[in-house]
Design a protein around this motif. Structure first.
Motif, short mmCIF file in Angstrom:
data_model
loop_
_atom_site.label_atom_id
_atom_site.label_comp_id
_atom_site.label_asym_id
_atom_site.label_seq_id
_atom_site.Cartn_x
_atom_site.Cartn_y
_atom_site.Cartn_z
N LEU B 149 0.96 -1.75 0.33
CA LEU B 149 -0.28 -0.39 0.58
C LEU B 149 0.73 1.85 0.13
O LEU B 149 0.38 2.54 0.20
CB LEU B 149 -1.01 -0.30 1.10
N ASP B 150 1.98 1.13 0.35
CA ASP B 150 2.71 2.20 0.80
C ASP B 150 4.48 2.03 -0.46
O ASP B 150 4.93 3.33 -0.96
CB ASP B 150 3.48 2.40 1.65
N HIS B 151 3.43 2.00 -1.37
CA HIS B 151 4.92 1.38 -2.61
C HIS B 151 4.46 2.77 -3.82
O HIS B 151 2.47 2.98 -4.50
CB HIS B 151 4.39 0.21 -3.63
N PRO B 152 5.19 4.04 -4.29
CA PRO B 152 4.56 4.47 -5.36
C PRO B 152 3.72 3.68 -6.94
O PRO B 152 3.16 4.63 -6.94
CB PRO B 152 5.60 5.05 -6.20
N ALA B 154 1.24 2.48 -6.09
CA ALA B 154 -0.57 2.64 -5.28
C ALA B 154 -0.73 3.89 -6.50
O ALA B 154 -1.75 4.66 -6.37
CB ALA B 154 -0.15 2.80 -3.52
N ASP B 155 0.27 4.92 -6.72
CA ASP B 155 0.01 6.64 -7.34
C ASP B 155 -0.76 6.28 -8.07
O ASP B 155 -1.22 7.10 -8.15
CB ASP B 155 1.26 6.84 -7.93
N MET B 156 -0.86 4.94 -9.03
CA MET B 156 -1.10 4.88 -10.27
C MET B 156 -2.61 4.81 -10.08
O MET B 156 -3.57 4.96 -10.80
CB MET B 156 -0.76 3.68 -11.22
N PHE B 250 5.84 -1.90 -16.63
CA PHE B 250 5.94 -2.03 -14.67
C PHE B 250 4.38 -2.64 -14.38
O PHE B 250 3.78 -1.83 -14.89
CB PHE B 250 7.05 -1.38 -14.52
#
Lengths: 768, 343
Positions: B149-152, B154-156, B250
């Protein structure tokens, strides 16, 4: 990520492709390019000029009259910029030249004085938004030389779209490594000055008079501090300013520009503090205190929370770690001594902080995606070189606080696993030649390959499959075979609800309905499941039913002058549930207007409740619902939802639940077609209004005997000759026997029984 | 008798003349009444005179009268048929250029058309169709799909949350997880469905939109199967000359990951405004299923391999039908929807 083509070639002189060719290849390496911009294309006419003298315009306070030397005769130019001064170099657009946006420079008379060209601002040259004044150039130049040539802006900007896993591509160095023919062995970096080896310490260290302490080594793994004293802050030389302009960044001063330059060159964010404004001569990397505040470089006062990491001096927070520096310790024109920060922060921490304060910067963007721990000392060396070259000064102390050096685990790769996943055999040698150019090192251990992951990829490559992806990527996805190989058909049963949906869609379309797709967001009164952060307060919930939304769509059409509307939708409705909301799939339809398209025979009427009842019965049958009872609950229900124009006809609609298990009609068994003719008799009955036709029909069926095949009402009449409170309904009864031809007598007998029963049970008389 | 014969000859001559002259149905009828009418007909009158004749003469004279009657009847019938034909030829005909009587024509939504077409293509490649809930938990939407949940990454997904840990799915990929939890390989499914992201409506974004997911898991599935199947899909969907291009990308739940481009359906790959001059159009994200995903559903990642892909039917509909603005798909304007009648 904006990449300057010239910068890239400077780092990797072996690159000889055009900017577009590099862009195409980057796309095939996993970093698509949004655009390639020829920076100098529209400013090729602009030349270098020097102001010989500047005087106030005789007729205008805000204008200056400049004598300009652009390498030929001295030209008079009227200039409105507040910063124009004598004996300075500027980009100059001579008469006859053109500028971005199709601006043509002509000889002009401004307030009575002749002007033979224009001294340009950065914005007029499309080199940034700066329009406060004209662009003063710093350095020595040949007058009349082409501007882009002189400052190195005959360049192209390649705008690269970098996926979140490839933080290593957020620098010119990283992109050069990816695209240079020989990979990283082709890369060259010029160092301007030697870095005195910093003292390696754990936990605390000292750079000149500043002591540095890391309180939370999990969040800040490493902190290199370098003191440089005796710098002279001023504008950057043009070559450096141009590099920054080429990537769309604005030059500020030599020290800040040097740190920005290294960030874009090597991907390492750096920060320069004014050494003399560090309270109590200490730097502490710690979590923010409750209610602590800081004014950041952008002038915003920001409240910090305990979860954030700050760089503090002895008195207060002086930077939000990895995101933005503070105004109090900012490098200004008065600064003479600086402390350079080159740090390594935990990506998740930076993400948490910048999300909390809602600020994303070039630095936070890179820290979040992972900065190469192996490049830090190179970056420090590079930036010191640049600062000493452009601002002077000398290093008076350096420390490298690195409490727990990062451990590297090698990744073991099994060649048979590579071929099992990729469908192609790769030898250890082949794998080596694919991965070594981008910094991986591999050695054989038995049958397995032990791969050392370079610092710039440690955040992304940790498992065997990550290395396999790199093999496929560097080999080229399009170099693999593309073959339709034998397969086993799916073992997953087909979704039954989809089948039902398709048959319902076919049915509705055959009946002239158009399929709508609406969003399930509903106003508060039409839903029971709330969205935590709705896009608008008018759509704060999820719909409990499809009909209100569809009615809104009818309104939308009516107000566009469409009178005949037939819409249906198959979609999801939401109700509160235990661990998550419960969902039902529904079909809903709404219609208004004519039953058939208008025809010149005049025989198309408006749709009415009987059309609705028929539709509902057919849909019910298609859903496997046996009998349907239709009741009028009240007129004008739809009025709550829709504001129809006065001329609109009545609007009808229904909604039905689809069984989650789907529904398919049972397979039919053939019945013998009738061998003997039927006989029909019509009876008109006086039926009290209070007695339903359904009940009359049921009584007929019960009384008519075994030969009754069907009964249906075919006429209804109220009026003259029919007593008040009653109506006449006519029924057609059809009789048939399977073994003989019935006679009128058979039918008469049956009808007689029917009439008797109707009279006995309901007092119904035959119409006279 | 001679008298009768003379009269008969006279009647026949006059009648022939009258029939000859009669040029309308009315005139023909008048002639018929005048000579053959039951009451006043002249020939009928002759029959009455038979009574005055002797028994010998009667049959002869009767036969003679009948002969004339037959001749006249024949002539009248022929004349009448002629006249009727002439009258029919002159009568006004139905003007069949007037508009016909029609029923309303319904239409499936263009996105439904595209979804059905895609599913049908995949059906021919051995896929079945699956579905899953739209309201999901974080675990299905992110965690099980290898997305911390804190991976970039998740920005997507700028996601609509319903309550902490519960959300409207931001992609159809959670149905991959549910399918693998419920079934064992071989798995070949396509999963169309609604997805939600916190993007306000604009020309190319909608907060609720369709996605179509695909998942294949079995023993021995490789990158070559993956490329081969998707290239075959592209040919069956967009035309047999369609080329496919795979670019590294990715996604947390696939590795290797790829974007799939097809040669532009508008210009055929020469470059046009639809493909921004590149000749290629990006149609899906895809890749080999990440082993961490298999671990979350207790599949043996050493035994099974697979691939997954996802595409946007709305975007494909816009491409195929030349629709410039995504909002047209969700306005339910019947003047837009009726254009897809008969597709």
């Amino acid at each position: 990520m904006n990449i300057s083509y010239r910068w890239l070639k400077e780092l990797a002189p072996t690159i000889n492709e055009t900017p577009q060719e590099i862009a195409d290849r980057l796309a095939m390496l996993g970093a698509p390019v949004d655009e390639v911009i020829d920076i100098g294309a529209s400013i090729g006419d602009v030349v270098i000029a020097r102001t010989v003298s500047v005087e106030r315009h005789p007729n205008a306070d805000r204008l200056s009259l400049c004598q300009v030397d652009a390498g030929g005769e001295i030209l008079q130019v009227v200039c409105g910029a507040p910063n124009v001064r004598a004996n300075a170099y500027y980009p100059f657009a001579p008469v006859g030249s053109s500028l971005p946006g199709g601006v043509q420079i002509k000889k002009a008379k401004i307030r009575g004085s002749e002007s033979q060209g224009m001294l340009c601002s950065a914005r007029e040259l499309n080199l940034g938004r700066d329009h406060d004044g004209i662009l003063e150039l710093h350095g020595d130049f040949t007058l009349g030389q082409q501007f882009i040539e002189a400052v190195g802006l005959n360049d192209a900007r390649i705008v690269v779209d970098v996926t979140p896993n490839r933080g290593d591509l957020l620098s010119h160095w990283g992109v050069a490594r990816e695209v240079a023919p020989g990979g990283q062995s082709d890369l060259r970096l010029k160092f301007g000055a030697e870095l005195p080896a910093p003292e390696q310490t754990t936990g605390t260290g000292k750079a000149a008079r500043i002591s540095i302490r890391i309180d939370d080594p999990d969040l800040c793994r490493r902190y290199i501090g370098v003191a440089i004293e005796g710098v002279k802050i001023g504008p950057s030389p043009e070559w450096l300013a141009s590099r920054l302009r080429a990537i769309g960044s604005r030059p500020i001063n030599n020290v800040v520009d040097a740190t920005n330059f290294v960030l874009h060159e090597l991907g390492q964010p750096l920060h320069a503090f004014d050494l003399d404004r560090i309270g109590k001569n200490e730097i502490i990397i710690r979590r923010a205190q409750v209610d602590e505040q800081i004014t950041t470089l952008d002038g915003e006062n920001r409240k910090l929370t305990a979860g954030m990491l700050v760089i503090a001096d002895g008195d207060r927070a002086s930077a939000i770690a990895g995101v933005m520096g503070g105004r109090d310790s900012e490098v200004t024109e008065a600064t003479t001594n600086i402390l350079l920060e080159c740090a390594l922060f935990e990506p998740k921490q930076i993400r948490k902080t910048r999300t909390a304060i809602g600020l994303s910067t070039d630095a936070s963007y890179r820290f979040e995606r992972g900065v190469d721990p192996d490049t830090m000392s190179v970056a420090v060396q590079r930036v010191i070189g640049l600062i000493i070259e452009t601002a002077g000064g000398k290093v008076t102390g350096a420390t490298d606080v690195y409490p727990n050096p990062m451990e590297r685990t090698a990744v073991r790769v099994r060649p048979e696993r590579v071929s099992k996943l990729l469908g192609k055999q790769f030898s250890a040698t082949e794998i080596g030649s694919l991965l070594e150019p981008i910094g991986f090192a591999g050695k054989l251990d038995g049958k397995e390959l032990v791969v050392d992951v370079p610092g710039h990829r440690v955040y992304d490559v940790a498992k065997e499959v990550d290395v396999i992806e790199e093999i496929a990527r560097r080999y080229g996805y399009n170099n693999f075979d593309t073959a339709l190989l034998p397969f086993r058909p799916s073992g997953v049963p087909d979704d039954v609800l989809s089948k039902l949906e398709t048959s319902l869609r076919d049915m509705m379309v055959a009946r002239g309905f158009m399929e709508a797709r609406t969003t399930p967001f509903a106003p508060a009164e039409d839903g029971d499941v709330e969205l935590m952060h709705p896009l608008s307060s008018a759509e704060s919930k999820l719909r409990r039913s499809l009909l209100p939304g569809l009615l809104k769509r009818v309104e939308y059409n009516l107000y566009r002058g469409v009178r005949n509307v037939r819409l249906f939708e198959i979609g999801t409705a939401f109700a509160p549930g235990s661990d998550r909301p419960s969902e039902t799939t529904r079909i809903a339809a709404v219609f208004t207007g004519l039953r058939t398209p208008p025809h010149w025979t005049g025989d198309s009427g408006n749709q009415d409740v009987w059309d609705l009842k028929g539709l509902v019965e057919d849909i019910a049958a298609a859903l496997g619902i046996g009998t349907v009872q239709v009741e009028i609950l009240g007129a004008g229900l739809g009025k709550d939802y829709i504001d129809a124009p006065a001329w609109a006809g009545e609007i009808f609609g229904f909604e039905a639940l689809l069984p989650a298990t789907g529904f398919a009609a049972e397979r039919i068994t053939y019945q013998a077609v009738p061998q003997f003719p039927a006989i029909e008799q019509d009876i008109a009955l006086i039926v009290p209004e209070a007695l339903s036709s359904e009940l009359v029909e049921r009584t007929i069926r019960q009384a008519a005997g075994i030969y009754l095949e069907s009964v249906h009402a075919f006429d209804l009449y109220r009026g003259a000759g029919i007593p008040a409170g009653t109506r006449s309904i006519a029924y057609r009864l059809r009789f048939r026997a399977s073994d003989r031809t019935l006679t009128d007598k058979d039918a008469d007998e049956a009808v007689g029984k029917v009439l008797n029963r109707l009279n006995d049970e309901h007092g119904v008389e035959r119409r006279g | 008798m001679a008298d009768i014969t003379a009269q008969l000859t006279d009647i026949e001559r006059k009648a022939r003349e009258a029939i000859e002259k009669a040029d309308s149905l009315d005139a023909i009828e008048a002639a018929r009444v005048k000579y053959l009418g039951r009451k006043e007909g002249q020939l009928t009158g002759m029959m009455k005179q038979l009574a005055q004749l002797s028994a010998e003469e009667k049959p002869k004279a009767g036969a003679e009268i009948n002969r004339v009657k037959n001749i006249l009847t024949e002539l009248l019938d022929a004349r009448q048929a002629d006249a009727e034909a002439r009258a029919a030829a002159l009568a006004p005909r139905e003007d069949l250029t007037l508009p016909a009587r029609h029923v309303w024509h319904g239409a499936k939504h263009p996105v439904t058309l595209v979804i059905d077409e895609i599913c049908e293509v995949f059906r021919t490649l051995g896929f079945t169709r699956a579905r899953g809930p739209e309201a999901e938990t974080e675990w299905y939407n992110f965690t099980a799909l290898n997305t911390p949940l804190d991976h970039p990454a998740a920005d997507m997904h700028d996601t609509f949350y319903l309550s902490p840990g519960v959300l409207l799915r931001s992609h159809t990929s959670p149905v991959q997880i549910r399918t693998m939890q419920n079934f064992q390989p071989p798995i070949r499914v396509v999963i169309p469905g609604m997805c939600y992201r916190r993007d306000p409506f604009d020309a190319s974004h909608a907060p609720a939109f369709e996605q179509l997911e695909g998942l294949v898991v079995d023993e021995g599935i490789t990158f070559v199967d993956f490329k081969g199947t998707l290239a075959e899909f592209a040919r069956r969907m967009f035309g047999s000359s369609t080329k496919t291009r795979f670019r590294p990308s990715f996604f947390p739940f696939t590795e290797p990951s790829a974007e799939v481009d097809v040669s532009c359906t508008i210009c055929g790959g020469n470059g046009c405004s639809a493909c921004k001059g590149t000749g290629w159009i990006e149609i899906m994200g895809s890749g080999m299923v990440h082993p961490n995903v298999f671990e979350h559903v207790n599949y043996d990642a050493e035994k099974y391999t697979g691939y997954a892909f996802g595409m946007g039917p709305a975007r494909i509909a816009m491409l195929l039908y030349g629709i410039p603005d995504i909002r047209l798909l969700y306005d339910s304007d019947t003047r837009f929807l009726e254009q897809f009648s008969g597709q």
